[in-house]
Design a protein around this motif. Structure first.
Motif, PDB file in Angstrom:
ATOM      1  N   SER A 120      90.619  68.756  28.267  1.00 45.51           N
ATOM      2  CA  SER A 120      90.310  69.521  29.484  1.00 45.51           C
ATOM      3  C   SER A 120      90.596  70.999  29.259  1.00 45.51           C
ATOM      4  CB  SER A 120      91.173  69.031  30.653  1.00 45.51           C
ATOM      5  OG  SER A 120      91.159  67.637  30.740  1.00 45.51           O
ATOM      6  N   ARG A 146      97.726  60.127  35.122  1.00 45.60           N
ATOM      7  CA  ARG A 146      96.456  60.888  35.073  1.00 45.60           C
ATOM      8  C   ARG A 146      95.342  60.036  34.494  1.00 45.60           C
ATOM      9  NH1 ARG A 146      98.916  66.335  32.270  1.00 45.60           N
ATOM     10  NH2 ARG A 146     100.133  67.077  34.045  1.00 45.60           N
ATOM     11  N   ARG A 147      95.657  59.326  33.405  1.00 46.74           N
ATOM     12  CA  ARG A 147      94.647  58.473  32.758  1.00 46.74           C
ATOM     13  C   ARG A 147      94.232  57.337  33.692  1.00 46.74           C
ATOM     14  NH1 ARG A 147      91.994  60.494  29.013  1.00 46.74           N
ATOM     15  NH2 ARG A 147      93.269  60.365  27.158  1.00 46.74           N
ATOM     16  N   GLU A 154      91.816  58.545  36.203  1.00 48.23           N
ATOM     17  CA  GLU A 154      90.516  58.755  35.558  1.00 48.23           C
ATOM     18  C   GLU A 154      89.787  57.413  35.407  1.00 48.23           C
ATOM     19  OE1 GLU A 154      90.719  61.638  32.078  1.00 48.23           O
ATOM     20  OE2 GLU A 154      90.003  59.842  31.109  1.00 48.23           O
ATOM     21  N   ALA A 213      88.623  55.985  38.754  1.00 49.97           N
ATOM     22  CA  ALA A 213      87.422  56.673  39.265  1.00 49.97           C
ATOM     23  C   ALA A 213      86.164  56.129  38.594  1.00 49.97           C
ATOM     24  CB  ALA A 213      87.550  58.170  39.014  1.00 49.97           C
ATOM     25  N   ARG A 214      86.344  55.594  37.366  1.00 48.90           N
ATOM     26  CA  ARG A 214      85.201  55.021  36.642  1.00 48.90           C
ATOM     27  C   ARG A 214      85.006  53.549  36.968  1.00 48.90           C
ATOM     28  NH1 ARG A 214      86.268  55.609  30.649  1.00 48.90           N
ATOM     29  NH2 ARG A 214      87.333  57.603  30.695  1.00 48.90           N
TER      30      ARG A 214
END
Ligand SMILES: Nc1ncnc2c1ncn2[C@@H]1O[C@H](COP(=O)(O)OP(=O)(O)OP(=O)(O)O)[C@@H](O)[C@H]1O
Ligand SMILES: Nc1ccn([C@H]2C[C@H](O)[C@@H](COP(=O)(O)O)O2)c(=O)n1
Length: 233
Positions: free
Chosen positions: A23, A160-161, A164, A167-168
């Protein structure tokens, strides 16, 4: 202090899995007009091609042969960067969980590291680049003009992972995701060849309680400061 290279300085961003290297590298490269080299993607491309060729992760001769015939290139695609292996766009395929695990094993093998080291040095030598990985500041470019070691607690990186993945639509739990982050840290830090470690002259950044923008500001200021020093060198 010496003047900068032909196209600018070399910036090395190392750190453990999920620390924010990709990022930040992407954002910093855009701010500076630099090229972004995701060395993890290169190891992932080797892992994918070895799987397709049926080469075992401990078959050093097979891996060396594979690397001799493999050309890895990055091409700009708008805001993103695509990874090509012998001309084929493998950007999506290399991001699977299965390839991630295989990459961790493949990246510990000496012939793979030697082959990619040559490619990475050729890509970065003229400067104007940001390379992210595990051994950029220690092995690939120990003479990089700016080095960062970006980290965060394993719990925060796992969180955080997890967000992520959720969200997928991935079903992984927070506990599983944190456990995988810790396992990846152990593998990357504990291997014999080019283990993950902070270069002595790297600027450490702990992003556990920093936003992406805050980290970006710290990094951009450090690089710009170095560029000013370089012009006088
Ligand atoms: N400072 C931060 N605050 C909040 N979220 C962050 C921060 N830095 C990174 N993230 C998020 O954490 C996740 C992991 O970041 P990223 O993929 O950049 O890490 P990485 O170090 O490149 O990981 P890997 O080495 O496993 O590829 C992403 O969803 C990203 O948006
Ligand atoms: N310079 C590098 C870059 C990456 N690796 C290894 C370590 C990881 O397990 C794997 C995938 O990296 P990611 O895409 O998650 O950054 O590749 C390495 O050994 N050296």
């Amino acid at each position: 202090m010496s003047a900068v290279r032909e196209n600018g300085v070399i910036v090395a961003i190392d750190g453990p899995s999920g620390a924010g290297k990709s990022s930040l590298t992407k954002l910093l490269a855009r701010r500076l007009g630099y090229i972004h080299i995701d060395t993890g993607a290169m190891f992932r491309a080797v892992a994918l091609m070895s799987k397709r060729a049926g080469i075992a992760s401990d078959d050093d001769a097979g891996l060396a042969e594979l690397c001799r015939g493999l050309e890895i290139t990055f091409v700009r695609d708008g805001e993103n960067c695509r990874v090509l292996a012998n001309g084929e766009d493998v950007s999506r395929e290399i991001r699977s969980e299965e390839i991630g695990l295989l990459t961790s094993a493949i990246s510990a093998r000496k012939p793979v590291r030697e082959a990619l080291l040559i490619m990475q040095r050729a890509m970065g030598a003229k400067g104007g680049v940001i390379l992210e990985g595990r051994d950029i500041g220690t092995v690939v470019f120990p003479d990089a003009e700016v080095k960062f070691f970006l980290s965060a607690s394993a719990e925060e990186r796992g969180r955080r992972r997890y967000l992520e993945l959720a969200a997928r639509g991935d079903q992984a739990t927070l506990e599983e995701t944190i456990a995988k982050v810790i396992q990846r840290d152990r593998q990357d830090e504990g291997r014999e060849h080019a283990p993950l470690k902070q270069a002595e002259d790297a600027l450490p950044i702990d992003s556990t309680s920093l936003s992406i923008d805050q980290v970006l500001t710290v990094m951009e200021n450090a690089v710009r400061e170095r560029l000013v020093q370089g012009d006088k060198g």
